[in-house]
Design an enzyme around this catalytic site. Structure first.
Site, short mmCIF file in Angstrom:
data_model
loop_
_atom_site.label_atom_id
_atom_site.label_comp_id
_atom_site.label_asym_id
_atom_site.label_seq_id
_atom_site.Cartn_x
_atom_site.Cartn_y
_atom_site.Cartn_z
N ARG A 15 43.29 29.77 -25.56
CA ARG A 15 42.95 29.16 -26.85
C ARG A 15 43.49 30.02 -27.99
O ARG A 15 43.90 31.16 -27.79
CB ARG A 15 41.43 29.06 -27.00
N LYS A 75 38.03 35.06 -28.24
CA LYS A 75 37.15 35.87 -27.39
C LYS A 75 36.93 37.24 -28.02
O LYS A 75 37.64 37.68 -28.93
CB LYS A 75 37.78 36.05 -26.00
N TYR A 94 34.01 35.07 -31.07
CA TYR A 94 32.87 35.23 -30.15
C TYR A 94 32.78 36.70 -29.75
O TYR A 94 33.80 37.35 -29.53
CB TYR A 94 33.10 34.42 -28.86
N HIS A 96 29.32 37.95 -27.94
CA HIS A 96 28.32 38.04 -26.86
C HIS A 96 27.95 39.50 -26.60
O HIS A 96 28.01 39.98 -25.47
CB HIS A 96 28.84 37.35 -25.59
N GLU A 118 28.79 32.96 -31.90
CA GLU A 118 27.68 32.43 -31.09
C GLU A 118 26.31 32.60 -31.74
O GLU A 118 25.34 32.03 -31.24
CB GLU A 118 27.68 33.05 -29.68
N ASP A 269 28.29 34.49 -19.45
CA ASP A 269 28.71 35.23 -20.65
C ASP A 269 27.53 35.92 -21.33
O ASP A 269 27.73 36.77 -22.19
CB ASP A 269 29.46 34.32 -21.64
N1 LIG Z 1 30.93 30.53 -19.25
C1 LIG Z 1 31.45 29.96 -20.31
O1 LIG Z 1 32.65 29.82 -20.43
C2 LIG Z 1 30.55 29.41 -21.38
C3 LIG Z 1 31.03 28.53 -22.35
C4 LIG Z 1 30.13 28.01 -23.29
C5 LIG Z 1 28.78 28.39 -23.27
N2 LIG Z 1 28.37 29.28 -22.32
C6 LIG Z 1 26.98 29.71 -22.19
O2 LIG Z 1 26.19 28.65 -21.67
C7 LIG Z 1 24.81 28.96 -21.92
C8 LIG Z 1 24.09 27.72 -22.41
O3 LIG Z 1 24.54 27.39 -23.71
P1 LIG Z 1 23.97 26.12 -24.50
O4 LIG Z 1 24.80 25.96 -25.72
O5 LIG Z 1 23.81 24.98 -23.58
O6 LIG Z 1 22.53 26.64 -24.92
P2 LIG Z 1 21.30 25.75 -25.47
O7 LIG Z 1 20.50 26.64 -26.35
O8 LIG Z 1 21.77 24.46 -26.02
O9 LIG Z 1 20.49 25.44 -24.15
C9 LIG Z 1 19.79 26.41 -23.42
C10 LIG Z 1 18.59 25.73 -22.81
O10 LIG Z 1 18.01 26.68 -21.91
C11 LIG Z 1 16.61 26.45 -21.97
N3 LIG Z 1 15.91 27.60 -21.41
C12 LIG Z 1 15.68 28.82 -21.94
N4 LIG Z 1 15.00 29.60 -21.08
C13 LIG Z 1 14.81 28.84 -19.97
C14 LIG Z 1 14.17 29.07 -18.73
N5 LIG Z 1 13.59 30.25 -18.45
N6 LIG Z 1 14.17 28.06 -17.82
C15 LIG Z 1 14.76 26.87 -18.09
N7 LIG Z 1 15.36 26.60 -19.25
C16 LIG Z 1 15.38 27.56 -20.17
C17 LIG Z 1 16.33 26.22 -23.45
O11 LIG Z 1 15.08 25.61 -23.69
C18 LIG Z 1 17.52 25.34 -23.83
O12 LIG Z 1 17.22 23.96 -23.72
C19 LIG Z 1 24.87 30.13 -22.91
O13 LIG Z 1 24.63 31.34 -22.25
C20 LIG Z 1 26.26 30.10 -23.45
O14 LIG Z 1 26.69 31.36 -23.94
C21 LIG Z 1 29.24 29.78 -21.39
#
Ligand SMILES: NC(=O)c1ccc[n+]([C@@H]2O[C@H](COP(=O)([O-])OP(=O)(O)OC[C@H]3O[C@@H](n4cnc5c(N)ncnc54)[C@H](O)[C@@H]3O)[C@@H](O)[C@H]2O)c1
Length: 365
Positions: A15, A75, A94, A96, A118, A269
């Protein structure tokens, strides 16, 4: 302001932090944009497209960091970039931080102004994370379905089954942005989906619009334990803002899953929500532990840069323009959403969850 846009150097990251149309808008606002040659090419933007709107192309990453008063990227900086960052330079990307003490210390040492995509926050939502979470969520199911195939080391099961043969049971941990997209794609492919969340309001909302093959339950250790023995794909998508992800599945619990089932840890992440998760890359996306396929790529959207760059810059650009027009202090004073993005300023941690993660001192701003 002089804005520098480097080419990303993290493994398999394609990206770019700014599109030609974003660059054009900055230039129309009397800023100068310096972009590293080939920075946009893998997202579908040639050097000439940037040149045509008035950008200056530079050949090395060193020149970009040298000239940019603000660096706009995707990143977090990685080790070879640490020494290029200058005191007082604005880094808009970003980070993290809570998942890396090394990065946190390096950015404190640099005395740069670190504004993390983020943690920019509007009414409890994270607008600069949303588009990437949407991409990662949709991709998580695609990847899960692929790695369940036998030649990919999976158990050899078709996610949607066929008439007369049962589909896969998919468990989604966290029904936020990523989890919702993952569940929608899995449901669309015909899987049996269960979403767990601890936010009852969110569970009620999900129930309103999810199709009949999606069940929404309150998340607890007991519920997870009861579901795992009959789950072939788990997608981890929990988030506690700015903090390390809670470990919801221990190694012991994982052992109850069927052999060669798949886990996709989107939350890697933020440290990952499975005890057995280790960060992987697009080059080597999976590993087997206790006969379970683990997929834990930290920059999933990097695999689909045409989609991701547009989605990301649609969301980041208005903030980048505000910082360029007003300077970071005024832009943050005028917009509390952007102020929430401040994580490290001149060597001080100013974001509580980052200080908490490493028991470091927090400066109150
Ligand atoms: N790996 C990647 O490339 C990549 C890309 C984008 C986002 N992410 C990551 O994905 C993750 C989720 O992001 P998002 O935007 O969906 O977040 P979000 O805040 O929209 O959703 C997170 C959800 O988790 C729930 N939650 C919190 N603690 C919990 C628990 N103990 N049990 C069950 N549910 C619980 C919350 O209530 C919420 O609904 C983040 O860590 C983000 O950094 C990773």
């Amino acid at each position: 302001m002089k804005i520098g846009v480097p080419k990303e150097i993290k493994s398999q990251e394609s990206r770019v932090g700014l599109t030609p149309s974003g660059a054009e808008m900055l230039i129309r606002n009397n800023h100068q944009v310096f972009i590293q040659s080939q920075a946009g090419v893998e997202s579908g933007y040639t050097d000439n497209e940037y040149k045509d709107v008035g950008c200056t192309l530079l050949s090395s990453i060193e020149e970009i960091y040298e000239i940019g008063e603000m660096i706009v990227k995707v990143k977090e900086p990685i080790e070879p970039e640490y020494s290029l960052i200058q005191e007082g330079q604005i880094l808009f990307t970003y980070f993290h931080f809570a998942s890396s003490l090394e990065l946190t210390k390096a950015m404190m040492k640099s005395k740069a102004i670190c504004i993390a995509y983020e943690t920019v926050e509007v009414d409890g939502t994270l607008p600069l994370l949303i588009p990437m979470s949407e991409v990662a969520g949709r991709m998580a199911t695609q990847q899960g379905a692929k790695y369940l195939e036998k030649p990919q080391k999976g158990m050899g099961i078709l996610i949607g089954g066929i008439p007369g043969v049962a589909p896969v049971n998919v468990l989604v941990l966290g029904g936020g942005v990523a989890g919702t997209e993952a569940a929608k794609v899995a449901a669309g492919m015909g899987a049996n989906v269960t979403i767990l969340d601890t936010n009852l309001k969110r569970i009620r909302q999900l129930k309103e619009f999810m199709p009949a093959n999606v069940t929404c339950l309150y998340s607890s250790k007991t519920t997870i334990e009861s579901l795992l023995p009959n789950t072939q794909l788990v997608i981890g998508s929990v988030l506690v803002k700015g903090a390390k992800a809670p470990k919801l599945i221990s190694k012991e619990m994982l052992a109850s899953m069927p052999k060669y089932s798949v886990i996709v840890d989107i939350a890697i992440d933020q440290g990952g929500c499975f005890e057995s998760s280790k960060p992987t890359t697009h080059q080597n996306p999976i590993y087997l532990e206790d006969d379970i396929v683990h997929y834990a790529v930290t920059n999933m959207p990097g695999a689909v840069p045409f989609t991701s760059t547009q989605g990301l810059t649609n969301a980041t650009f208005p903030y980048a323009l505000a910082i360029a027009n007003k300077g970071w202090e005024k832009a943050c004073q005028d917009d509390l959403a952007l102020k929430k993005g401040l994580n490290i300023i001149n060597g001080d941690i100013v974001y509580p969850e980052v200080a908490d993660a490493f028991s470091l001192k927090l400066k109150n701003i």
